[in-house]
Scaffold this motif. Structure first.
Motif, PDB file in Angstrom:
ATOM      1  N   LYS A 106       0.828  -1.203   0.000  1.00  0.00           N
ATOM      2  CA  LYS A 106       0.000   0.000   0.000  1.00  0.00           C
ATOM      3  C   LYS A 106       0.867   1.258   0.000  1.00  0.00           C
ATOM      4  CE  LYS A 106      -3.590   2.344   2.581  1.00  0.00           C
ATOM      5  NZ  LYS A 106      -4.394   2.347   3.812  1.00  0.00           N
ATOM      6  N   ARG A 107       1.940   1.266   0.789  1.00  0.00           N
ATOM      7  CA  ARG A 107       2.837   2.430   0.822  1.00  0.00           C
ATOM      8  C   ARG A 107       3.512   2.640  -0.522  1.00  0.00           C
ATOM      9  NH1 ARG A 107       4.833   0.661   6.319  1.00  0.00           N
ATOM     10  NH2 ARG A 107       6.372  -0.466   5.095  1.00  0.00           N
ATOM     11  N   ILE A 108       3.901   1.554  -1.175  1.00  0.00           N
ATOM     12  CA  ILE A 108       4.535   1.670  -2.491  1.00  0.00           C
ATOM     13  C   ILE A 108       3.553   2.227  -3.508  1.00  0.00           C
ATOM     14  CG2 ILE A 108       5.571   0.369  -4.398  1.00  0.00           C
ATOM     15  CD1 ILE A 108       6.757  -1.519  -2.279  1.00  0.00           C
ATOM     16  N   LEU A 109       2.315   1.754  -3.496  1.00  0.00           N
ATOM     17  CA  LEU A 109       1.309   2.250  -4.444  1.00  0.00           C
ATOM     18  C   LEU A 109       0.962   3.717  -4.188  1.00  0.00           C
ATOM     19  CD1 LEU A 109      -1.069  -0.834  -4.709  1.00  0.00           C
ATOM     20  CD2 LEU A 109       0.598  -0.008  -6.380  1.00  0.00           C
ATOM     21  N   VAL A 110       0.867   4.107  -2.925  1.00  0.00           N
ATOM     22  CA  VAL A 110       0.594   5.514  -2.605  1.00  0.00           C
ATOM     23  C   VAL A 110       1.765   6.383  -3.060  1.00  0.00           C
ATOM     24  CG1 VAL A 110       0.346   7.146  -0.687  1.00  0.00           C
ATOM     25  CG2 VAL A 110      -0.995   5.043  -0.713  1.00  0.00           C
ATOM     26  N   PHE A 111       2.987   5.897  -2.835  1.00  0.00           N
ATOM     27  CA  PHE A 111       4.164   6.651  -3.278  1.00  0.00           C
ATOM     28  C   PHE A 111       4.204   6.755  -4.799  1.00  0.00           C
ATOM     29  CE2 PHE A 111       8.665   6.889  -4.509  1.00  0.00           C
ATOM     30  CZ  PHE A 111       8.996   8.084  -3.877  1.00  0.00           C
ATOM     31  N   ALA A 112       3.894   5.669  -5.495  1.00  0.00           N
ATOM     32  CA  ALA A 112       3.885   5.690  -6.961  1.00  0.00           C
ATOM     33  C   ALA A 112       2.822   6.666  -7.480  1.00  0.00           C
ATOM     34  CB  ALA A 112       3.625   4.289  -7.507  1.00  0.00           C
ATOM     35  N   LEU A 113       1.685   6.727  -6.821  1.00  0.00           N
ATOM     36  CA  LEU A 113       0.649   7.674  -7.208  1.00  0.00           C
ATOM     37  C   LEU A 113       1.116   9.118  -6.994  1.00  0.00           C
ATOM     38  CD1 LEU A 113      -2.285   8.097  -8.173  1.00  0.00           C
ATOM     39  CD2 LEU A 113      -2.930   8.050  -5.765  1.00  0.00           C
ATOM     40  N   CYS A 114       1.778   9.375  -5.867  1.00  0.00           N
ATOM     41  CA  CYS A 114       2.300  10.729  -5.599  1.00  0.00           C
ATOM     42  C   CYS A 114       3.372  11.118  -6.615  1.00  0.00           C
ATOM     43  CB  CYS A 114       2.871  10.792  -4.185  1.00  0.00           C
ATOM     44  SG  CYS A 114       1.630  10.690  -2.896  1.00  0.00           S
ATOM     45  N   ILE A 115       4.227  10.181  -6.977  1.00  0.00           N
ATOM     46  CA  ILE A 115       5.273  10.454  -7.961  1.00  0.00           C
ATOM     47  C   ILE A 115       4.658  10.682  -9.339  1.00  0.00           C
ATOM     48  CG2 ILE A 115       7.243   9.425  -9.180  1.00  0.00           C
ATOM     49  CD1 ILE A 115       7.903  10.596  -6.432  1.00  0.00           C
ATOM     50  N   LEU A 151       1.739  11.969  -9.894  1.00  0.00           N
ATOM     51  CA  LEU A 151       1.174  13.315  -9.819  1.00  0.00           C
ATOM     52  C   LEU A 151       2.271  14.375  -9.924  1.00  0.00           C
ATOM     53  CD1 LEU A 151      -1.442  14.933  -9.376  1.00  0.00           C
ATOM     54  CD2 LEU A 151      -0.936  14.844  -6.932  1.00  0.00           C
ATOM     55  N   LEU A 152       3.385  14.161  -9.244  1.00  0.00           N
ATOM     56  CA  LEU A 152       4.528  15.079  -9.339  1.00  0.00           C
ATOM     57  C   LEU A 152       5.050  15.136 -10.767  1.00  0.00           C
ATOM     58  CD1 LEU A 152       6.655  16.889  -7.932  1.00  0.00           C
ATOM     59  CD2 LEU A 152       7.993  14.810  -7.570  1.00  0.00           C
ATOM     60  N   PHE A 153       5.130  13.983 -11.431  1.00  0.00           N
ATOM     61  CA  PHE A 153       5.567  13.921 -12.821  1.00  0.00           C
ATOM     62  C   PHE A 153       4.653  14.765 -13.709  1.00  0.00           C
ATOM     63  CE2 PHE A 153       4.760  11.882 -16.953  1.00  0.00           C
ATOM     64  CZ  PHE A 153       5.992  12.054 -17.550  1.00  0.00           C
ATOM     65  N   ALA A 154       3.355  14.560 -13.596  1.00  0.00           N
ATOM     66  CA  ALA A 154       2.400  15.257 -14.458  1.00  0.00           C
ATOM     67  C   ALA A 154       2.446  16.767 -14.242  1.00  0.00           C
ATOM     68  CB  ALA A 154       0.996  14.723 -14.212  1.00  0.00           C
ATOM     69  N   VAL A 155       2.447  17.181 -12.997  1.00  0.00           N
ATOM     70  CA  VAL A 155       2.412  18.612 -12.706  1.00  0.00           C
ATOM     71  C   VAL A 155       3.729  19.283 -13.077  1.00  0.00           C
ATOM     72  CG1 VAL A 155       2.266  20.300 -10.825  1.00  0.00           C
ATOM     73  CG2 VAL A 155       0.647  18.404 -10.929  1.00  0.00           C
ATOM     74  N   SER A 156       4.838  18.720 -12.629  1.00  0.00           N
ATOM     75  CA  SER A 156       6.132  19.372 -12.858  1.00  0.00           C
ATOM     76  C   SER A 156       6.507  19.369 -14.340  1.00  0.00           C
ATOM     77  CB  SER A 156       7.227  18.718 -12.017  1.00  0.00           C
ATOM     78  OG  SER A 156       7.359  17.355 -12.345  1.00  0.00           O
ATOM     79  N   PHE A 157       6.225  18.276 -15.045  1.00  0.00           N
ATOM     80  CA  PHE A 157       6.525  18.257 -16.478  1.00  0.00           C
ATOM     81  C   PHE A 157       5.674  19.275 -17.225  1.00  0.00           C
ATOM     82  CE2 PHE A 157       5.380  16.684 -20.727  1.00  0.00           C
ATOM     83  CZ  PHE A 157       6.604  16.871 -21.338  1.00  0.00           C
ATOM     84  N   SER A 158       4.402  19.348 -16.895  1.00  0.00           N
ATOM     85  CA  SER A 158       3.522  20.297 -17.569  1.00  0.00           C
ATOM     86  C   SER A 158       3.975  21.738 -17.354  1.00  0.00           C
ATOM     87  CB  SER A 158       2.088  20.139 -17.070  1.00  0.00           C
ATOM     88  OG  SER A 158       1.613  18.848 -17.349  1.00  0.00           O
ATOM     89  N   VAL A 159       4.313  22.065 -16.122  1.00  0.00           N
ATOM     90  CA  VAL A 159       4.761  23.425 -15.824  1.00  0.00           C
ATOM     91  C   VAL A 159       6.091  23.711 -16.512  1.00  0.00           C
ATOM     92  CG1 VAL A 159       5.558  24.937 -13.956  1.00  0.00           C
ATOM     93  CG2 VAL A 159       3.474  23.591 -13.670  1.00  0.00           C
TER      94      VAL A 159
END
Length: 123
Positions: free
Chosen positions: A3-12, A14-22
């Motif tokens: 569960k921790r790995i999946l939550v971390f992968a989801l956060c990463i 989201l970070l990928f999508a936002v930071s790359f877009s910006v």
């Protein structure tokens, strides 16, 4: 652990999508490499390092810090091997190229370090 790995992968993700877009929005010059590939590499490598740290901290909690250092060197070495032509092909990288290589590294490294520190402090 899963569960921790999946939550971390989801956060990463989201970070990928936002930071790359910006980052892609603010780029005016053409880069000597594909920016999305750099971001994707760091996102995938960060998830792999964190998942590996979960396994190591479960099996060998006293050696987790050392394994994190080894994984950091491997991650950076593989990055240089994959993006060899983008980094070493030109004599001088432009300012946009430098930011395109360094910014994703520090973003994902910071996220990874915070998650791994939290993991190791909880054990």
């Amino acid at each position: 652990m899963i569960k921790r790995i999946l939550v971390f992968a989801l956060c990463i993700s989201l970070l990928f999508a936002v930071s790359f877009s910006v980052h892609n929005y603010f780029i005016t010059d053409s880069l000597s490499f594909e920016l999305w590939q750099v971001y994707l590499y760091h996102a995938v490598a960060t998830v792999i390092v964190y998942a590996s740290m979960e396994g190591v901290s479960y099996a060998l909690p006293s050696q987790a810090g050392y394994s994190y250092l080894v994984l950091m060197f491997v991650k950076l070495g593989v990055f240089v091997l994959i993006f060899n032509t983008a980094i070493f092909e030109k004599e001088q990288l432009s300012q946009a190229d430098k930011f395109g290589l360094v910014l994703p590294l520090f973003l994902f490294l910071t996220a990874e370090a915070v998650a791994v520190a939290k993991l190791l402090n909880s054990k």
